[in-house]
Motif scaffolding. Sequence first.
Motif, short mmCIF file in Angstrom:
data_model
loop_
_atom_site.label_atom_id
_atom_site.label_comp_id
_atom_site.label_asym_id
_atom_site.label_seq_id
_atom_site.Cartn_x
_atom_site.Cartn_y
_atom_site.Cartn_z
N VAL A 34 0.84 -1.20 0.00
CA VAL A 34 0.00 0.00 0.00
C VAL A 34 0.88 1.25 0.00
O VAL A 34 0.58 2.24 -0.68
CB VAL A 34 -0.95 -0.01 1.21
N ARG A 35 1.96 1.18 0.77
CA ARG A 35 2.88 2.33 0.78
C ARG A 35 3.46 2.58 -0.61
O ARG A 35 3.59 3.73 -1.04
CB ARG A 35 3.99 2.06 1.79
N GLN A 36 3.80 1.51 -1.34
CA GLN A 36 4.34 1.69 -2.68
C GLN A 36 3.32 2.33 -3.63
O GLN A 36 3.70 3.10 -4.51
CB GLN A 36 4.79 0.35 -3.25
N LEU A 37 2.06 1.99 -3.45
CA LEU A 37 1.03 2.59 -4.30
C LEU A 37 0.81 4.06 -3.95
O LEU A 37 0.42 4.85 -4.81
CB LEU A 37 -0.29 1.82 -4.14
N PHE A 38 1.08 4.39 -2.70
CA PHE A 38 0.85 5.76 -2.25
C PHE A 38 2.12 6.61 -2.39
O PHE A 38 2.08 7.74 -2.86
CB PHE A 38 0.38 5.75 -0.81
N HIS A 39 3.23 6.03 -1.97
CA HIS A 39 4.49 6.79 -1.94
C HIS A 39 5.63 5.87 -2.34
O HIS A 39 5.91 4.89 -1.66
CB HIS A 39 4.73 7.34 -0.54
N ALA A 40 6.27 6.16 -3.45
CA ALA A 40 7.35 5.32 -3.95
C ALA A 40 8.61 5.55 -3.15
O ALA A 40 8.86 6.64 -2.63
CB ALA A 40 7.60 5.62 -5.43
N ALA A 41 9.42 4.46 -3.06
CA ALA A 41 10.72 4.58 -2.41
C ALA A 41 11.67 5.35 -3.31
O ALA A 41 11.39 5.65 -4.47
CB ALA A 41 11.27 3.19 -2.11
N ALA A 42 12.84 5.66 -2.75
CA ALA A 42 13.81 6.47 -3.49
C ALA A 42 14.30 5.76 -4.75
O ALA A 42 14.63 6.39 -5.75
CB ALA A 42 14.99 6.82 -2.58
N ASN A 43 14.34 4.40 -4.72
CA ASN A 43 14.84 3.64 -5.87
C ASN A 43 13.71 3.10 -6.74
O ASN A 43 13.86 2.10 -7.43
CB ASN A 43 15.70 2.46 -5.38
N GLN A 44 12.56 3.73 -6.70
CA GLN A 44 11.42 3.29 -7.50
C GLN A 44 11.78 3.28 -8.98
O GLN A 44 12.27 4.27 -9.52
CB GLN A 44 10.22 4.22 -7.26
N GLN A 45 11.54 2.10 -9.63
CA GLN A 45 11.94 1.96 -11.02
C GLN A 45 10.94 2.59 -11.99
O GLN A 45 11.30 3.00 -13.08
CB GLN A 45 12.08 0.46 -11.36
N THR A 46 9.68 2.63 -11.60
CA THR A 46 8.64 3.14 -12.50
C THR A 46 8.26 4.55 -12.07
O THR A 46 7.61 4.72 -11.04
CB THR A 46 7.41 2.23 -12.46
N PRO A 47 8.64 5.57 -12.82
CA PRO A 47 8.33 6.95 -12.40
C PRO A 47 6.86 7.28 -12.64
O PRO A 47 6.19 6.68 -13.47
CB PRO A 47 9.25 7.79 -13.29
N ASN A 48 6.38 8.26 -11.88
CA ASN A 48 5.02 8.78 -12.03
C ASN A 48 3.97 7.68 -11.95
O ASN A 48 3.02 7.63 -12.75
CB ASN A 48 4.88 9.53 -13.37
N SER A 49 4.15 6.74 -11.02
CA SER A 49 3.21 5.64 -10.87
C SER A 49 2.47 5.69 -9.54
O SER A 49 1.28 5.39 -9.48
CB SER A 49 3.93 4.30 -11.02
N CYS A 50 3.15 6.02 -8.47
CA CYS A 50 2.46 6.12 -7.18
C CYS A 50 1.67 7.42 -7.13
O CYS A 50 1.89 8.35 -7.91
CB CYS A 50 3.46 6.04 -6.03
N LEU A 51 0.73 7.47 -6.20
CA LEU A 51 -0.19 8.61 -6.13
C LEU A 51 0.56 9.92 -5.90
O LEU A 51 0.29 10.92 -6.57
CB LEU A 51 -1.21 8.37 -5.02
#
Length: 782
Positions: free
Chosen positions: A477-494
């Motif tokens: 749920v956190r990933q869907l709301f707030h991406a981590a610093a190393n998130q591979q897919t940009p502009n995906s979380c809310l």
Amino acid sequence: MPTTMSSVTGQNAMPALSLDSFKGQFKITALMDKISNPVLEPQRQAKAILAKTGLQRPKESLQGLSQVTEQLVEHFDKAEQELRRLQSQLDRQMQKLQRSVGEAERDYQAEVIELEAVVEEVHEGFQSLDQQMSRAGQTATKIGDRLQSAESLRSRAEEAISCIQYMQNFAACTDFAELPELFQDSSRLSQAAAMTGRLLSVARDVSGARERAASPSKLPVASAKQGSIEHAAHQLEAYRALLEKEVIASFDKAVHQKDLGTMAECAQVMTQFERGDVALMQRYISTRPLFIDARELALGQGAAQVTDTSSAITALRSLAALYKAIVQAVKDEAIIMEQVFPAPGDALVMFVTRLYEQRVQASLDRLLVAPAPTAAAETLQQHMKLVTEAFKRTMALAESLQEVVGEAANVADLANAVFSDVLGDYPDMELQWLRLLHQSKSSQMSVEVAQEHLTWNMESVERCTVLSTEASCPSYVRQLFHAAANQQTPNSCLLQQISRLVLTGLAAAVEAGVRASEAPYGVATAGSAGRTAIAKAASVASSEGLGRVLDAVGSVSVIIGLVQQHHVKVIQPRVEASGAEAAACNAGLSGLTKILEDRVLASLQAGLTAFFAQMDRTLTTEQKRIDFRPPEDLPPPLDRPTDACLFATSLLTTAGKAVQQLLHGTNGSAFTSELARRMGALLLIHMQRYSYSPTGALRWKRDITEYTDCIHGFNAQSADDSFTELASLVNILLVAPERLLGLIDGSLRISHQQALKYIKLREDFKTAKIGSSTLAMLFAND
């Protein structure tokens, strides 16, 4: 003829002495008899014969007695020589024996040192037990316990003796055929396994103690020569490997014959080995029909990659058939394992685990093939629905198997494990779906578009709640709301999407506002200097310039509020179980709020900069020098501001109304204060562009009053103060030259150098004198 003394000469020489003469129950009298008998025995025999025949014994001569005596002395001399020879021989043997004993003692001491660490604990146990036994003897009621303890010690001592003997057997043997009967009898395999296990443990402990006791100089470790503890350990390991191989072979044969009794005996023997009966469990499970039977292997093969609704239904039916067979197989095997294995629960858990790892995992891998990276949003959504259905069926299987397994294992963990790869990609796929939806919409910022993003995120969060475990749900749920610093897919979380939406919208609003502020504003756009025309032109200029920025900032405030509500109602209840994830969501929201607030502030600053650039251009364009140095024959009206002032105040008033409508609370008051402060600073600069006659100074004073009245509508106290200061500076332009010194040093209380900047604006600066000093000379120094 009677025997005489003389007749014994040369008869019966002294018997030889050897070390064997001193063995057994040795007596000195017997040795003396043995030495003297060869001399004295003939005399005794002669006396006995005379006594039997009745003959009179002749008298012995001194010569005969002397001969006997000499023979006795001779025998004793020889005996002494023989004893000295035997003493030398014994000394040599003793020296040899001492050397041998010394070597044996050194070897023994080395063995003792090796065993000392192991035996020390045993000694401590014996000492403690001895103390307990001593105290037990104080009362008669403890006598029985003491005797029982003594018997136990005796038994343990006998067992220890047996163990030592067996250890010696293994240390000395080179062929297992030389071992005692215990290790040859196939009916005593369990005892042999248990005994060799204990012996091997002791041997390893001794070897370990030797290594720990090695000196820092790294002395070479003794090789596993025959008779050593290392050799015993090597032989024990080899024997146990051979024994284990025989037990496994017997078990395999019993499985083929379905001989449960023999299988159980083999499993019991295997418990004495390091791996226990795990090896037998694995071999038994590998022979089950679900892993080798072709018909059973065909179950679940229909779970091929799904391309449409029909293929999805077929795949799910095949998966259901496999799950039904698994439940029945586990129930049947549970009965057999109860009769065979000492730990049937472990065997059943191993069976269920392998079913999940091989059969369930393989079927799910065929069914849940991830879509291509370029798949459309609809394809991703269909795949996630299929994942959800398969997950529900697999968890239902886990519940059925849990009833059979009981508390031996948590089957739900196995079900979650087979979905680890699918669910490991699941958040990324969900994020990709959200990204595609985000890209499909216009990037124009609006409250409606932001609300649509919140709806998509809520759908993803609800699906995530179903497809994740209690432990992983907060992270997903956190990933869907707030991406981590190393998130591979940009502009995906809310938060990323809202951030991009708002930042892009703000940037566009600022760009449009700056561009609009660069357009001309004044008489050319108003058409005339009338208040109505000016007000209309100011409204257009403000709405297209600073007003557009303020409108965007107002939308940002609403959007931030919606995101905060979404966090409280949708996100927080699902992440609060994990303090770290909840903190990350809070931090992400706080970070977004901070970024947007900073960008809002920067946008407002940019809008203000563009607004006052437009204001400055308007003042410069519309303000005429004649406004402040009118001709003496054509005095200007003093009850009306200059045209430049009218244009400026109209633009300022329109901006103030926009602020009051779009910004509220502290944001609105702070912005109006900044608006007033910048206006005051701009007017101070604008004032220094012109020179003033007394009449012109009055007109400037009238303009200042108009500006001040306009600012009063902002309710900004700090702005009122700055305009009051500006109005007081106008007096420098109004008073007579001779009153300047009193004004500056009195009510204004400013430095002469600072006052000189405004005195230079006077029309009479170069001509007016006070006494013989010009104004420049008078105010040159503080």
